[in-house]
Design a protein around this motif. Structure first.
Motif, PDB file in Angstrom:
ATOM      1  N   ILE A   3       0.840  -1.209   0.000  1.00 40.84           N
ATOM      2  CA  ILE A   3       0.000   0.000   0.000  1.00 40.84           C
ATOM      3  C   ILE A   3       0.872   1.255   0.000  1.00 40.84           C
ATOM      4  O   ILE A   3       0.608   2.213  -0.736  1.00 40.84           O
ATOM      5  CB  ILE A   3      -0.938  -0.013   1.220  1.00 40.84           C
ATOM      6  N   ALA A   4       1.942   1.236   0.810  1.00 41.36           N
ATOM      7  CA  ALA A   4       2.860   2.381   0.835  1.00 41.36           C
ATOM      8  C   ALA A   4       3.513   2.592  -0.524  1.00 41.36           C
ATOM      9  O   ALA A   4       3.661   3.733  -0.995  1.00 41.36           O
ATOM     10  CB  ALA A   4       3.928   2.170   1.911  1.00 41.36           C
ATOM     11  N   THR A   5       3.889   1.491  -1.179  1.00 40.87           N
ATOM     12  CA  THR A   5       4.522   1.576  -2.502  1.00 40.87           C
ATOM     13  C   THR A   5       3.593   2.226  -3.511  1.00 40.87           C
ATOM     14  O   THR A   5       4.001   3.102  -4.291  1.00 40.87           O
ATOM     15  CB  THR A   5       4.923   0.166  -2.980  1.00 40.87           C
ATOM     16  N   ILE A   6       2.327   1.816  -3.524  1.00 36.70           N
ATOM     17  CA  ILE A   6       1.356   2.384  -4.462  1.00 36.70           C
ATOM     18  C   ILE A   6       1.163   3.873  -4.199  1.00 36.70           C
ATOM     19  O   ILE A   6       1.148   4.691  -5.136  1.00 36.70           O
ATOM     20  CB  ILE A   6       0.015   1.633  -4.364  1.00 36.70           C
ATOM     21  N   CYS A   7       1.055   4.261  -2.935  1.00 39.04           N
ATOM     22  CA  CYS A   7       0.856   5.678  -2.592  1.00 39.04           C
ATOM     23  C   CYS A   7       2.058   6.529  -3.011  1.00 39.04           C
ATOM     24  O   CYS A   7       1.902   7.618  -3.577  1.00 39.04           O
ATOM     25  CB  CYS A   7       0.610   5.822  -1.090  1.00 39.04           C
ATOM     26  N   ILE A   8       3.266   6.042  -2.735  1.00 34.06           N
ATOM     27  CA  ILE A   8       4.468   6.792  -3.116  1.00 34.06           C
ATOM     28  C   ILE A   8       4.583   6.868  -4.632  1.00 34.06           C
ATOM     29  O   ILE A   8       4.957   7.903  -5.198  1.00 34.06           O
ATOM     30  CB  ILE A   8       5.724   6.145  -2.506  1.00 34.06           C
ATOM     31  N   ALA A   9       4.253   5.778  -5.321  1.00 29.24           N
ATOM     32  CA  ALA A   9       4.328   5.764  -6.788  1.00 29.24           C
ATOM     33  C   ALA A   9       3.390   6.785  -7.405  1.00 29.24           C
ATOM     34  O   ALA A   9       3.724   7.434  -8.410  1.00 29.24           O
ATOM     35  CB  ALA A   9       4.005   4.366  -7.310  1.00 29.24           C
ATOM     36  N   ILE A  10       2.218   6.959  -6.817  1.00 34.60           N
ATOM     37  CA  ILE A  10       1.270   7.952  -7.326  1.00 34.60           C
ATOM     38  C   ILE A  10       1.821   9.360  -7.139  1.00 34.60           C
ATOM     39  O   ILE A  10       1.683  10.223  -8.012  1.00 34.60           O
ATOM     40  CB  ILE A  10      -0.089   7.802  -6.615  1.00 34.60           C
ATOM     41  N   ALA A  11       2.491   9.604  -5.996  1.00 34.36           N
ATOM     42  CA  ALA A  11       2.985  10.945  -5.687  1.00 34.36           C
ATOM     43  C   ALA A  11       4.287  11.287  -6.403  1.00 34.36           C
ATOM     44  O   ALA A  11       4.597  12.458  -6.616  1.00 34.36           O
ATOM     45  CB  ALA A  11       3.177  11.086  -4.177  1.00 34.36           C
ATOM     46  N   LEU A  12       5.071  10.267  -6.781  1.00 37.17           N
ATOM     47  CA  LEU A  12       6.409  10.494  -7.321  1.00 37.17           C
ATOM     48  C   LEU A  12       6.347  10.678  -8.835  1.00 37.17           C
ATOM     49  O   LEU A  12       5.582  10.018  -9.516  1.00 37.17           O
ATOM     50  CB  LEU A  12       7.309   9.303  -6.990  1.00 37.17           C
ATOM     51  N   ASN A  13       7.179  11.578  -9.346  1.00 35.36           N
ATOM     52  CA  ASN A  13       7.173  11.852 -10.775  1.00 35.36           C
ATOM     53  C   ASN A  13       8.401  11.308 -11.507  1.00 35.36           C
ATOM     54  O   ASN A  13       8.284  10.717 -12.563  1.00 35.36           O
ATOM     55  CB  ASN A  13       7.070  13.370 -11.032  1.00 35.36           C
ATOM     56  N   ASP A  14       9.595  11.515 -10.941  1.00 34.41           N
ATOM     57  CA  ASP A  14      10.821  11.187 -11.664  1.00 34.41           C
ATOM     58  C   ASP A  14      11.321   9.799 -11.293  1.00 34.41           C
ATOM     59  O   ASP A  14      11.921   9.605 -10.234  1.00 34.41           O
ATOM     60  CB  ASP A  14      11.907  12.229 -11.373  1.00 34.41           C
ATOM     61  N   VAL A  15      11.082   8.832 -12.164  1.00 35.37           N
ATOM     62  CA  VAL A  15      11.459   7.449 -11.896  1.00 35.37           C
ATOM     63  C   VAL A  15      12.975   7.284 -11.915  1.00 35.37           C
ATOM     64  O   VAL A  15      13.551   6.608 -11.064  1.00 35.37           O
ATOM     65  CB  VAL A  15      10.824   6.510 -12.946  1.00 35.37           C
ATOM     66  N   VAL A  16      13.624   7.894 -12.889  1.00 38.56           N
ATOM     67  CA  VAL A  16      15.062   7.718 -13.051  1.00 38.56           C
ATOM     68  C   VAL A  16      15.805   8.237 -11.822  1.00 38.56           C
ATOM     69  O   VAL A  16      16.722   7.590 -11.307  1.00 38.56           O
ATOM     70  CB  VAL A  16      15.552   8.436 -14.326  1.00 38.56           C
ATOM     71  N   GLU A  17      15.429   9.385 -11.320  1.00 34.61           N
ATOM     72  CA  GLU A  17      16.100   9.946 -10.157  1.00 34.61           C
ATOM     73  C   GLU A  17      15.881   9.072  -8.929  1.00 34.61           C
ATOM     74  O   GLU A  17      16.812   8.830  -8.147  1.00 34.61           O
ATOM     75  CB  GLU A  17      15.614  11.373  -9.887  1.00 34.61           C
ATOM     76  N   ALA A  18      14.668   8.565  -8.740  1.00 32.02           N
ATOM     77  CA  ALA A  18      14.387   7.710  -7.581  1.00 32.02           C
ATOM     78  C   ALA A  18      15.208   6.429  -7.636  1.00 32.02           C
ATOM     79  O   ALA A  18      15.776   5.990  -6.630  1.00 32.02           O
ATOM     80  CB  ALA A  18      12.896   7.376  -7.533  1.00 32.02           C
ATOM     81  N   LEU A  19      15.297   5.819  -8.828  1.00 34.05           N
ATOM     82  CA  LEU A  19      16.055   4.577  -8.961  1.00 34.05           C
ATOM     83  C   LEU A  19      17.548   4.825  -8.784  1.00 34.05           C
ATOM     84  O   LEU A  19      18.265   4.011  -8.198  1.00 34.05           O
ATOM     85  CB  LEU A  19      15.785   3.951 -10.331  1.00 34.05           C
ATOM     86  N   THR A  20      18.033   5.966  -9.264  1.00 39.73           N
ATOM     87  CA  THR A  20      19.441   6.305  -9.097  1.00 39.73           C
ATOM     88  C   THR A  20      19.796   6.489  -7.632  1.00 39.73           C
ATOM     89  O   THR A  20      20.838   6.007  -7.161  1.00 39.73           O
ATOM     90  CB  THR A  20      19.778   7.593  -9.885  1.00 39.73           C
ATOM     91  N   VAL A  21      18.943   7.169  -6.882  1.00 38.37           N
ATOM     92  CA  VAL A  21      19.169   7.338  -5.441  1.00 38.37           C
ATOM     93  C   VAL A  21      19.222   5.979  -4.756  1.00 38.37           C
ATOM     94  O   VAL A  21      20.099   5.709  -3.917  1.00 38.37           O
ATOM     95  CB  VAL A  21      18.068   8.215  -4.816  1.00 38.37           C
ATOM     96  N   ALA A  22      18.300   5.088  -5.122  1.00 35.73           N
ATOM     97  CA  ALA A  22      18.245   3.769  -4.495  1.00 35.73           C
ATOM     98  C   ALA A  22      19.531   2.983  -4.740  1.00 35.73           C
ATOM     99  O   ALA A  22      20.136   2.434  -3.806  1.00 35.73           O
ATOM    100  CB  ALA A  22      17.033   2.996  -5.035  1.00 35.73           C
ATOM    101  N   TYR A  23      19.972   2.920  -5.989  1.00 38.74           N
ATOM    102  CA  TYR A  23      21.175   2.148  -6.310  1.00 38.74           C
ATOM    103  C   TYR A  23      22.434   2.803  -5.750  1.00 38.74           C
ATOM    104  O   TYR A  23      23.366   2.114  -5.324  1.00 38.74           O
ATOM    105  CB  TYR A  23      21.305   1.955  -7.824  1.00 38.74           C
ATOM    106  N   ASN A  24      22.495   4.139  -5.755  1.00 39.08           N
ATOM    107  CA  ASN A  24      23.666   4.807  -5.184  1.00 39.08           C
ATOM    108  C   ASN A  24      23.811   4.508  -3.699  1.00 39.08           C
ATOM    109  O   ASN A  24      24.914   4.257  -3.197  1.00 39.08           O
ATOM    110  CB  ASN A  24      23.573   6.318  -5.407  1.00 39.08           C
ATOM    111  N   LEU A  25      22.690   4.540  -2.970  1.00 43.45           N
ATOM    112  CA  LEU A  25      22.737   4.230  -1.535  1.00 43.45           C
ATOM    113  C   LEU A  25      23.115   2.774  -1.310  1.00 43.45           C
ATOM    114  O   LEU A  25      23.915   2.458  -0.413  1.00 43.45           O
ATOM    115  CB  LEU A  25      21.381   4.530  -0.894  1.00 43.45           C
ATOM    116  N   LEU A  26      22.543   1.883  -2.109  1.00 42.66           N
ATOM    117  CA  LEU A  26      22.834   0.457  -1.951  1.00 42.66           C
ATOM    118  C   LEU A  26      24.314   0.174  -2.186  1.00 42.66           C
ATOM    119  O   LEU A  26      24.998  -0.404  -1.326  1.00 42.66           O
ATOM    120  CB  LEU A  26      21.998  -0.364  -2.923  1.00 42.66           C
ATOM    121  N   VAL A  27      24.823   0.575  -3.345  1.00 36.94           N
ATOM    122  CA  VAL A  27      26.201   0.254  -3.702  1.00 36.94           C
ATOM    123  C   VAL A  27      27.184   1.059  -2.864  1.00 36.94           C
ATOM    124  O   VAL A  27      28.164   0.517  -2.335  1.00 36.94           O
ATOM    125  CB  VAL A  27      26.433   0.494  -5.212  1.00 36.94           C
ATOM    126  N   GLY A  28      26.934   2.363  -2.723  1.00 36.96           N
ATOM    127  CA  GLY A  28      27.847   3.198  -1.953  1.00 36.96           C
ATOM    128  C   GLY A  28      27.911   2.824  -0.486  1.00 36.96           C
ATOM    129  O   GLY A  28      28.970   2.880   0.138  1.00 36.96           O
TER     130      GLY A  28
END
Length: 495
Positions: free
Chosen positions: A366-391
């Motif tokens: 449910i949280a994922t669906i709500c955030i997905a509706i509110a979020l616009n930039d997919v590329v930036e969100a995915l980049t933040v996720a991978y940068n935090l994971l790898v870094g």
């Protein structure tokens, strides 16, 4: 498009039916979170390929082919290389640990004090991965049914949340196996040859496009290097990938099944780039490269086939979304909530564990669906996720597997140094810049080595227990009652 609609509706109904089947099978924590650790090579390789080849690899891979030609395959190629490296060098040891999360592995290696912090970082990564996968439904359902973005996200997200909540990893495994078959037929066996023929064959494609479209490194060396850092290394340490490794019934299955899946990814990468290149010949002036997949499917494929290929795109998104969702919920429950309550992630009654994990999947969905509706930039969100994971986590995880002198103080300091460096550098250079991951990794590595050497070595008893677990001994008892693997078509990649 009535026939195409019928194909999609039958496909979606089948996903929900498999969720109900999985609910009847998942009676223990082991069954619910890691499919009882009973998958054989056919099921394992198919489902592993399904989770790593999501919407970004399918729609995005074709888009990169449209923009850069054959070198657009590099993003998905680096995913395949990462899966191959994980399978050949690490998967057997990971499978023998008999844990549920990456943080549990770090606790075993460093002595039980690294799990909460690393769990928070991993949770942030898996949540954003689930969100970005869910956003991709907007593109697909807009093409299929001409519905708006919010309705598309709710419709696609609700189906994934439903079957994932009902049956956990068993439902996700069976649906991913179907999705693997659909993607193989839809993308590799139908769309690829049809696109090449419609574009006039390879000779005509070469005549119509600049030479750089056929240069192996046309996308640029720096871009390829960044893909390696983010995606190849990301495949080595992500909870969503490790949780699939945990489903293998033996270390040999994990190694060879993963190798087959990684090889399949390489083929898929080249296919996506070729399809995108063909789309550039057919539609040279698209407003966005990411429109290439939907355009060539809707305009060039015959009725019925079009529905199957769109179902393949939907399958790609659903497989990544469901894998990220169960990983996010597993980390939230076992690594964060259980520790905050002062209870070990491995403790508790089995029946209660299933209920608890099911509730967390529903809540995270449910949280994922709500955030997905509110979020616009997919590329930036995915980049933040991978940068935090790898870094933040690459150095402590690989250091723990490869360097016995690494300490818990070094691991926690590396997480802090790498994570904070990545965040600060993204603020300074921009989220999409390459510098954050470069310098963040260097900061994490230097901190890990210096602090580990400056602190007391890990307790010999902890290391001895770690070696026992790596050897497949000393793991806690689980509900491992023998049961036949569910029937499913043997994937082409395993034959």
């Amino acid at each position: 498009m009535a026939v195409d609609y019928a194909v999609i509706v039958v496909y979606l109904a089948g996903m929900l039916g498999m969720g109900w089947w999985g609910m009847r099978r998942a009676k223990s924590k082991s069954e619910f979170l890691v499919a009882g650790r009973r998958l054989g090579p056919g099921m394992y390789s198919g489902t592993m390929a399904a989770i790593v080849l999501g919407g970004a690899s399918t729609i995005g891979g074709v888009g990169l082919g449209y923009k850069h030609g054959l070198s657009g395959a590099w993003m998905v190629l680096t995913i395949g290389f990462g899966l191959l490296a994980l399978s050949v060098f690490f998967s057997a040891r990971i499978a023998r640990l008999k844990v549920y999360t990456v943080s549990e592995m770090l606790d075993l290696r460093y002595g039980g004090r690294a799990g909460l912090i690393t769990g928070l970082v991993m949770w942030a990564y898996t949540l954003m991965l689930a969100v970005t996968s869910t956003i991709a439904y907007a593109t697909i359902f807009d093409v299929l049914f001409d519905v708006n973005r919010t309705v598309s996200i709710i419709l696609g997200g609700a189906i994934v949340v439903a079957y994932s909540t009902l049956g956990g990893m068993w439902s996700i495994t069976i649906t991913d196996m179907v999705q693997f078959v659909v993607k193989t037929i839809g993308v590799l066996l139908l769309l690829l040859p049809i696109a090449v023929v419609k574009a006039g064959g390879f000779a005509e494609m070469k005549a119509q496009l600049p030479n750089e479209y056929f240069a192996p490194l046309g996308i640029g060396g720096e871009t390829i290097f960044t893909y390696v850092l983010i995606y190849t290394f990301g495949m080595l340490i992500g909870q969503d990938i490790w949780q699939r490794v945990f489903t293998a019934r033996s270390d040999k299955v994990a190694r060879w099944g993963g190798t087959i899946a990684g090889t399949y990814c390489l083929v898929y990468a080249i296919a996506g780039a070729v399809i995108g290149t063909a789309a550039k010949v057919l539609y040279p002036d698209l407003a966005s490269a990411d429109d290439a997949f939907a355009t060539i499917v809707t305009d060039e494929l015959p009725m019925g086939v079009r529905g199957l290929v769109l179902a393949a795109a939907l399958a790609a998104v659903m497989s990544t979304s469901s894998g990220a969702l169960i990983a996010c919920a597993t980390v939230a429950n076992n690594d964060i909530w259980s520790r905050l309550r002062g209870r070990s992630g491995a403790g508790g009654q089995d029946h209660d564990e299933v209920k608890g994990n099911r509730a967390f999947i529903l809540a995270m969905g449910i949280a994922t669906i709500c955030i997905a509706i509110a979020l616009n930039d997919v590329v930036e969100a995915l980049t933040v996720a991978y940068n935090l994971l790898v870094g933040g986590l690459l150095v402590p995880i690989l250091g723990g597997l490869l360097w016995k002198r690494g300490t818990v103080q070094g691991a926690l300091a590396a997480v802090a140094a790498g994570g904070l460096s990545v965040v600060g550098l993204m603020a300074a250079y921009g989220i999409l810049a390459n510098q954050p991951i470069y310098y963040g990794l260097l900061a994490s590595l230097a901190t890990y080595v210096v602090v580990s050497l400056a602190t007391k070595p890990t307790d010999p008893a902890v290391l001895a227990h770690w070696r026992e677990r790596l050897a497949g001994r000393g793991a806690p008892d689980e509900d491992e009652a023998a049961a036949p693997e569910p029937p499913a078509p043997e994937p082409a990649a395993a034959r």
